[in-house]
Design an enzyme around this catalytic site. Structure first.
Site, short mmCIF file in Angstrom:
data_model
loop_
_atom_site.label_atom_id
_atom_site.label_comp_id
_atom_site.label_asym_id
_atom_site.label_seq_id
_atom_site.Cartn_x
_atom_site.Cartn_y
_atom_site.Cartn_z
N ASP A 22 -37.99 56.25 -2.75
CA ASP A 22 -37.93 57.69 -2.45
C ASP A 22 -39.23 58.11 -1.79
O ASP A 22 -40.08 57.30 -1.45
CB ASP A 22 -37.62 58.49 -3.72
CG ASP A 22 -38.74 58.37 -4.75
OD1 ASP A 22 -39.77 57.75 -4.42
OD2 ASP A 22 -38.58 58.90 -5.86
N ILE B 204 -30.19 10.08 -3.87
CA ILE B 204 -30.80 11.27 -4.47
C ILE B 204 -32.10 11.60 -3.73
O ILE B 204 -32.99 10.76 -3.60
CB ILE B 204 -31.08 11.05 -5.96
CG1 ILE B 204 -29.78 10.89 -6.73
CG2 ILE B 204 -31.88 12.20 -6.54
CD1 ILE B 204 -29.95 10.53 -8.17
N GLU C 94 -35.27 12.46 -4.02
CA GLU C 94 -36.29 12.67 -5.05
C GLU C 94 -37.51 13.44 -4.53
O GLU C 94 -38.29 13.99 -5.31
CB GLU C 94 -36.74 11.33 -5.64
CG GLU C 94 -37.39 10.36 -4.66
CD GLU C 94 -36.36 9.45 -4.03
OE1 GLU C 94 -36.76 8.49 -3.36
OE2 GLU C 94 -35.15 9.69 -4.19
N VAL D 76 -29.07 6.01 -6.68
CA VAL D 76 -30.50 6.33 -6.72
C VAL D 76 -31.04 6.58 -5.32
O VAL D 76 -31.83 7.50 -5.08
CB VAL D 76 -31.27 5.19 -7.41
CG1 VAL D 76 -32.78 5.40 -7.27
CG2 VAL D 76 -30.88 5.09 -8.88
N ALA D 77 -30.62 5.76 -4.37
CA ALA D 77 -31.10 5.92 -3.00
C ALA D 77 -30.62 7.21 -2.37
O ALA D 77 -31.31 7.80 -1.52
CB ALA D 77 -30.63 4.73 -2.16
#
Length: 360
Positions: free
Chosen positions: A336, A292, A294, A289-290
């Protein structure tokens, strides 16, 4: 008009027929349809407007924001950490929800702006009904209607011209040519004549720049040339933006790396150090968790939202937030001489590098 004739009408080369033959084919006259016949045909052919795909509900738009891999990883992390790190779990969920809400708000605002523009671009059409000229909504036009054209009008449907007095129509949206086309009532030979060479036809969404004319409607709605283009665009696959691709790659890499590290740490702690497996599992989950980031989705969303505001001040409508980054990553736009994108090809004429020029 039989179903067989209706199907034939959609593919008929009206530019190779005389005005009289076209009127006969469509069971119409130069004085226009009667109100009753127009009402009948409207129920048969439908309104003269481009079809829209099925609109998504607010709930669908909201849940679509969670398709991103990074968002899914954050949700899993929030669920796993909820029993042990409730504060972290709540923060992660708030970040994810705010990210989804901002995406929905931006998409809804863009769709509202597009709808407003659509309402503004639905002009009235001057038609002959029961032998009299009157103005009706262009959406009520049907094949066989006689439409009166003059300078400044937007052509409301595909039509075969039956009268033309110094009539010029700008068809850049269809042909790429910015110079208005001078229309004539000649009968063209052949069935494979390009749109730009059909000088006896007027096409939906083109602009009358000079003169006057009268035409009989031959195709409406999705059966017009611009309707065919809209159909192809609707059937095109939605491509991922460079930012989405990069975030997906980052999400996959981080997910794999975090899982590998967490598993190694769990095995090391339980098998080598003899730590109870439950304690080690909680430690491994906390590490995952740490690890990631967030805050990344929130930061990306805020930056993109600021980008949409800058573009909005320059009259650009952005439906989806990641499209902002796509515009920012564009290096070359090949066009063009008329400034329209046509063949989606670019030819190298000269090469200049290291202070030297090379022929192509």
């Amino acid at each position: 008009m039989s179903e067989e004739n209706k199907k034939q009408q959609l593919s008929q080369a009206f530019y190779s027929q005389t005005p009289e033959e076209v009127l006969k084919e469509l069971d119409a006259t130069a004085d226009g349809l009667s109100a009753a016949e127009a009402k009948k045909r409207l129920s048969e052919y439908g309104e003269n407007e481009l079809e829209e795909g099925k609109k998504k509900s607010m709930a669908q738009k909201f849940f679509e924001q969670f398709k991103d891999l990074m968002i899914l990883v954050l949700l899993v992390a929030a669920i796993i950490s909820a029993p042990h790190e409730p504060v972290d779990s709540i923060i992660i969920l708030l970040v994810v929800i705010i990210n989804a809400v901002m995406g929905v708000v931006q998409e809804s605002k863009a769709e509202a702006a597009i709808e407003a523009l659509k309402d503004m671009s639905t002009p009235n059409a001057n038609v002959m009904r029961d032998g009299h000229a009157l103005s009706i909504k262009s959406t009520d036009l049907v094949p066989g209607d006689i439409v009166l054209l003059e300078a400044g009008d937007v052509v409301p449907a595909d039509m075969r011209l039956i009268e033309a007095s110094s009539l010029k129509i700008e068809e850049a949206a269809l042909t790429g040519e910015s110079v208005p086309v001078e229309k004539e009532l000649v009968v063209l030979e052949g069935n494979e004549i390009g749109i730009g060479d059909r000088i006896n036809m007027a096409y939906s969404n083109s602009n009358v720049t000079y003169g006057r004319g009268k035409g009989v409607v031959v195709n409406t709605g999705m059966n017009t040339e611009v309707g065919k283009i809209a159909g192809m665009l609707a059937a095109a696959d939605e491509t991922e933006t460079p930012l989405k691709n990069n975030l997906n790659h980052l999400g996959k890499f981080l997910t794999a790396a975090i899982l590998v590290i967490a598993v190694i740490m769990f095995l090391f702690g339980t098998l080598i150090n003899g730590t109870p497996w439950m304690d080690m599992l909680l430690t491994s989950v906390s590490l995952a968790v740490a690890a990631i980031p967030e805050g990344l989705p929130a930061i990306v969303t805020i930056i993109l939202a600021l980008g949409t505001q800058v573009l909005a001040k320059r009259n650009s409508i952005i439906r989806k937030l990641p499209a902002v980054e796509t515009l920012g990553s564009t290096d070359i736009i090949a066009s063009d001489k008329t400034g329209t994108l046509t063949l989606n090809q670019m030819t190298v004429e000269k090469l200049y590098t290291n202070d030297r020029q090379y022929p192509s």
